[in-house]
Design an enzyme around this catalytic site. Structure first.
Site, short mmCIF file in Angstrom:
data_model
loop_
_atom_site.label_atom_id
_atom_site.label_comp_id
_atom_site.label_asym_id
_atom_site.label_seq_id
_atom_site.Cartn_x
_atom_site.Cartn_y
_atom_site.Cartn_z
N SER A 11 33.28 31.72 53.14
CA SER A 11 32.99 33.33 53.09
C SER A 11 34.33 34.08 53.02
O SER A 11 34.18 35.06 53.35
CB SER A 11 32.12 33.49 54.39
OG SER A 11 33.15 33.35 55.43
N LYS A 33 32.74 28.04 58.34
CA LYS A 33 33.02 27.16 59.23
C LYS A 33 32.84 27.74 60.72
O LYS A 33 32.85 27.37 61.45
CB LYS A 33 34.75 26.63 59.12
CG LYS A 33 34.72 25.11 58.51
CD LYS A 33 36.18 24.94 58.87
CE LYS A 33 36.65 23.93 57.81
NZ LYS A 33 38.13 23.71 57.90
N ALA A 44 45.16 38.66 54.74
CA ALA A 44 45.88 39.15 53.52
C ALA A 44 46.73 40.50 53.88
O ALA A 44 45.95 41.36 54.28
CB ALA A 44 45.36 39.04 52.17
N GLU A 118 56.25 43.83 44.93
CA GLU A 118 56.51 42.76 45.70
C GLU A 118 57.35 41.70 44.73
O GLU A 118 57.63 41.95 43.60
CB GLU A 118 55.32 42.01 46.12
CG GLU A 118 54.72 42.56 47.09
CD GLU A 118 53.30 41.70 47.63
OE1 GLU A 118 53.12 41.09 48.68
OE2 GLU A 118 52.37 41.74 46.89
N ARG A 291 59.25 34.04 44.83
CA ARG A 291 59.13 33.58 46.21
C ARG A 291 59.69 32.37 46.36
O ARG A 291 60.35 31.89 47.26
CB ARG A 291 57.52 33.47 46.46
CG ARG A 291 57.21 33.55 47.93
CD ARG A 291 55.94 33.60 48.27
NE ARG A 291 55.62 35.00 48.32
CZ ARG A 291 54.20 35.43 48.34
NH1 ARG A 291 53.05 34.38 48.34
NH2 ARG A 291 53.89 36.67 48.39
N LEU A 393 44.42 36.80 45.37
CA LEU A 393 43.10 37.49 45.77
C LEU A 393 42.50 38.00 44.30
O LEU A 393 41.27 37.97 44.33
CB LEU A 393 43.46 39.09 46.61
CG LEU A 393 44.03 38.54 48.33
CD1 LEU A 393 44.13 40.03 48.75
CD2 LEU A 393 42.59 38.18 48.80
P1 FAD Z 1 39.48 31.93 52.11
O1 FAD Z 1 39.49 33.45 52.21
O2 FAD Z 1 40.44 31.12 52.94
O3 FAD Z 1 37.87 31.45 52.67
C1 FAD Z 1 37.59 30.20 52.86
C2 FAD Z 1 36.39 30.14 53.45
O4 FAD Z 1 35.81 28.63 53.33
C3 FAD Z 1 36.32 30.40 54.89
O5 FAD Z 1 35.22 31.10 55.20
C4 FAD Z 1 36.10 28.91 55.81
O6 FAD Z 1 35.46 29.03 57.12
C5 FAD Z 1 35.29 28.10 54.58
N1 FAD Z 1 35.36 26.88 54.78
C6 FAD Z 1 36.56 26.06 54.52
N2 FAD Z 1 36.02 24.66 54.75
C7 FAD Z 1 35.04 24.67 54.90
C8 FAD Z 1 33.93 23.66 55.27
N3 FAD Z 1 34.28 22.49 55.20
N4 FAD Z 1 32.60 23.90 55.49
C9 FAD Z 1 32.23 25.36 55.31
N5 FAD Z 1 33.36 26.30 55.19
C10 FAD Z 1 34.22 25.92 54.93
N6 FAD Z 1 47.06 36.76 48.54
C11 FAD Z 1 47.12 37.90 47.85
O7 FAD Z 1 46.81 37.88 46.70
N7 FAD Z 1 47.75 39.18 48.36
C12 FAD Z 1 48.07 39.07 49.71
O8 FAD Z 1 48.58 40.00 50.35
C13 FAD Z 1 48.02 37.90 50.60
N8 FAD Z 1 48.33 37.70 51.72
C14 FAD Z 1 48.14 36.58 52.38
C15 FAD Z 1 48.71 36.73 53.92
C16 FAD Z 1 48.51 35.66 54.76
C17 FAD Z 1 48.87 35.50 55.99
C18 FAD Z 1 48.04 34.48 54.05
C19 FAD Z 1 48.05 33.14 54.79
C20 FAD Z 1 47.71 34.13 52.68
C21 FAD Z 1 47.76 35.36 52.02
N9 FAD Z 1 47.48 35.31 50.43
C22 FAD Z 1 47.49 36.63 49.73
C23 FAD Z 1 46.76 34.48 49.92
C24 FAD Z 1 45.28 34.57 49.81
O9 FAD Z 1 45.06 35.55 51.18
C25 FAD Z 1 44.30 33.43 49.96
O10 FAD Z 1 44.73 32.65 48.85
C26 FAD Z 1 42.93 34.00 49.64
O11 FAD Z 1 42.50 34.71 50.57
C27 FAD Z 1 41.92 32.69 49.60
O12 FAD Z 1 40.58 33.22 49.47
P2 FAD Z 1 39.31 32.16 49.31
O13 FAD Z 1 38.32 32.78 49.30
O14 FAD Z 1 39.69 31.20 48.38
O15 FAD Z 1 39.52 31.39 50.49
C1 SIN Z 2 52.59 39.12 51.48
O1 SIN Z 2 51.90 40.03 52.12
O2 SIN Z 2 53.88 38.90 51.46
C2 SIN Z 2 51.66 37.93 51.08
C3 SIN Z 2 51.41 38.23 49.62
C4 SIN Z 2 50.75 36.80 48.87
O3 SIN Z 2 50.73 35.83 49.49
O4 SIN Z 2 50.66 37.12 47.69
#
Ligand code: FAD
Ligand code: SIN
Length: 532
Positions: A11, A33, A44, A118, A291, A393
């Site tokens: 989600s 989960k 993020a 950035e 990075r 993102l």
């Molecule tokens: P997620 O948002 O992690 O969602 C994964 C989902 O899958 C969750 O809902 C979880 O519960 C579900 N899930 C996992 N395993 C299972 C399972 N077995 N069964 C059911 N559900 C499951 N990126 C940027 O571009 N800009 C930023 O500013 C940035 N800042 C960041 C800051 C931090 C602290 C971190 C950790 C990362 C950041 N990133 C940023 C990276 C970015 O946030 C992530 O790569 C991105 O949000 C991933 O999105 P997603 O939808 O793929 O996964």
């Molecule tokens: C950050 O805000 O430094 C995280 C950005 C990213 O992981 O892309």
């Protein structure tokens, strides 16, 4: 068994964006989960990169992305994702995302968004909502999904496995032409297992940085998607490229949180504990180098001096501006007794992001019929060997919009008889220690042996130890009823094994994969993907 047209596992930005698209075509189940908002997207901070400024161009963003990834990214993929960026941000505005504005118009239109900078970006192109960008995106996506009657959310459901031929015929090992018909999932509150049947499944489970002891990720990031795809027979690409974020808050107990790169984008400087700056010795762009270079430089300087952290100094930025622009970081630092307007923040690199993942097209198609992937779990070829900040993102959003509009979503599917989940064995409390204990050891091995700087000897030690850990966990899994912690630990061990095997395959140093035995690029042999 529950039947839907579409099953979405995850989600975050990738899962919910796809769900909203395909809800136009049929019924959608979203498994997650924890609660809906527990995901990396919600964490993020910095923002989402796209070409929105007049001075910017697609070509500049493409060049920055390709260069940050050390020429391993796929130029047609990079171009396609970046060119879809402005329209994708417009979509987020449409559903009500409250991005920060760069002027006082009060009008949340593309041309009014505030853009930050950035590392690795040659222009200001990062749209943000102060320092809680992901949280604002999640609020908008969740509200849109909650309003949609075709979308049913199943919180506290962890997917165990994709339903494929392996379950129908008990086939073991490689099955050519695998199809996916949904997934088995465990309700983590009742411990019941359900089969979710669907014509199309979207795997959007995010990353797996919990495989490292020190990481910036939420607890859900145990790499379940990579492991499920591997068991189904999909190819995984470039899993050796683990991004360490340069600036996580230093905590001796490992209770860290991210300090956004945008703080450096707004003028904060990295310093040694003596107060001396050092990044200018490592890259012409100093603190705003890509990075991998900044994290590598910090690791080098800390090891050289035996220091446990370096300092991130934002005190030259006016206090009022800092508090207004970074309210989240302000609050988190104060809770640790650091006032970042008058004191430098102690920081260390921490595991942050998986640049590799399940092999996919820009539309999210995979090796497995009826299975889409998107977001961090997918690898389309955008990042190469190092991800440009705030391109994640963007990638999840664009891929899910494209996947959601793909014509194959309309395909009719012939389902086989799907068997109930076979829960064998009892629950052996006496051996439960195998699960938690091995998870901790695994995280420490990955942290110590498979970190920012690697050696072949340490990678081989890691491979042998991970193999034993996996055997113990797998044995427990085979003989006990299934539980949340077992699913995660088993997946973490599989992911650790894939990372180490991929790292041993690449006999060169490139981007996030730095091996002392093979310094520098070997373009002739290794300007290509590692495929498992
Ligand atoms: P997620 O948002 O992690 O969602 C994964 C989902 O899958 C969750 O809902 C979880 O519960 C579900 N899930 C996992 N395993 C299972 C399972 N077995 N069964 C059911 N559900 C499951 N990126 C940027 O571009 N800009 C930023 O500013 C940035 N800042 C960041 C800051 C931090 C602290 C971190 C950790 C990362 C950041 N990133 C940023 C990276 C970015 O946030 C992530 O790569 C991105 O949000 C991933 O999105 P997603 O939808 O793929 O996964
Ligand atoms: C950050 O805000 O430094 C995280 C950005 C990213 O992981 O892309």
């Amino acid at each position: 068994m529950q039947s839907f047209d579409f099953l979405v596992i995850g989600s975050g930005i990738a899962g919910l964006t796809y769900a909203l698209q395909v809800a136009k075509l049929g019924s959608v189940a979203v498994l997650t989960k924890g609660t809906m908002i527990e995901c990396t997207t919600d964490y993020a901070q910095g923002g989402i990169a796209a070409v929105l400024a007049e001075a910017d161009s697609f070509e500049k963003h493409v060049k920055d992305t390709y260069r940050a990834g050390h020429e391993l990214g796929k130029l047609p993929v990079i171009r396609a994702i970046i060119e879809d960026g402005p329209e994708a941000i417009a979509y987020l505005l449409d559903i009500g995302t409250r991005f920060s504005l760069g002027n006082s118009s009060g009008d949340r239109a593309l041309e009014n968004l505030d853009l930050t900078r950035e590392g690795g970006h040659s222009e200001r192109r990062v749209a943000h909502a102060a320092d809680s960008t992901g949280h604002q995106i999640m609020l908008a996506l969740i509200a849109a999904c909650n309003k949609n009657e075709r979308i049913t959310i199943f919180e506290h459901h962890i997917a165990i496995d994709l339903i494929t031929q392996h379950h129908i015929s008990n086939a073991d090992g490689f099955v050519p032409g695998v199809s996916c018909w949904g997934a088995y999932a465990l309700h983590t509150r009742t411990n019941e297992v359900f089969a979710f049947r669907a014509r199309k499944t979207m795997l959007a489970t995010g990353g797996g940085a919990q495989v490292y002891k020190n990481n910036t990720n939420p607890s859900i990031c145990t790499g379940d998607g990579y492991a499920m795809a591997r068991r189904a027979g999909a190819r995984l690409v470039n899993m050796e490229f683990i991004q360490f974020h340069p600036t996580a808050f230093y905590s001796p107990e490992g209770k860290t949180f991210l300090i956004s790169e945008a703080l450096r984008g707004e003028g904060a400087a990295l310093r040694l504990q003596s107060g001396e700056t050092f990044m200018e010795r490592h890259h012409p762009d100093g603190c705003l180098a890509p990075r991998d270079i900044v994290a590598g430089a910090i690791d080098f300087e800390m090891k050289k001096r035996g220091d446990r952290y370096v300092l991130l100094d934002a005190t030259a930025i006016p206090a009022e501006r800092l508090r207004e622009r970074f309210p989240y970081i302000d609050g988190k630092c104060r809770k640790r007794d650091v006032d970042f307007t008058s004191q430098p923040i102690p920081v260390v690199p921490a595991a942050h992001y998986f640049c590799g993942g399940i092999l996919a097209t820009t539309d999210g198609l995979t090796d497995v019929h009826n299975l889409f992937v998107s977001g961090e779990v997918a690898c389309s070829g955008l990042h190469g060997s190092n991800r440009l900040a705030s391109n994640s993102l963007l990638s999840g959003l664009v891929m899910s919009l494209r996947a959601g509009r793909h014509p194959s979503n309309k395909d009719e599917v012939a389902f086989p008889d799907i068997p109930e989940w076979q829960d064998v064995g009892t629950f052996n409390e006496n051996e439960w220690v195998v699960i938690g204990y091995n998870r901790e050891i695994l995280q420490s091995i990955m942290q110590g042996y498979v970190g920012i700087t690697r050696s072949r000897r340490l990678l081989k030690y890691a491979r042998a130890r991970i193999h034993n850990i996996y055997q113990e966990i797998e044995n427990f899994y085979q003989h006990n009823v299934v539980r949340h912690e077992v699913i995660e630990s088993r997946n973490l061990a599989i992911v650790a094994d894939i990372i180490v095997r991929s790292a041993l395959t690449r006999r060169e140093s490139r981007g996030l994969h730095q091996v002392v035995d093979h310094p520098g690029h070997d373009d002739e042999n290794f300007q290509r993907d590692t495929i498992i």
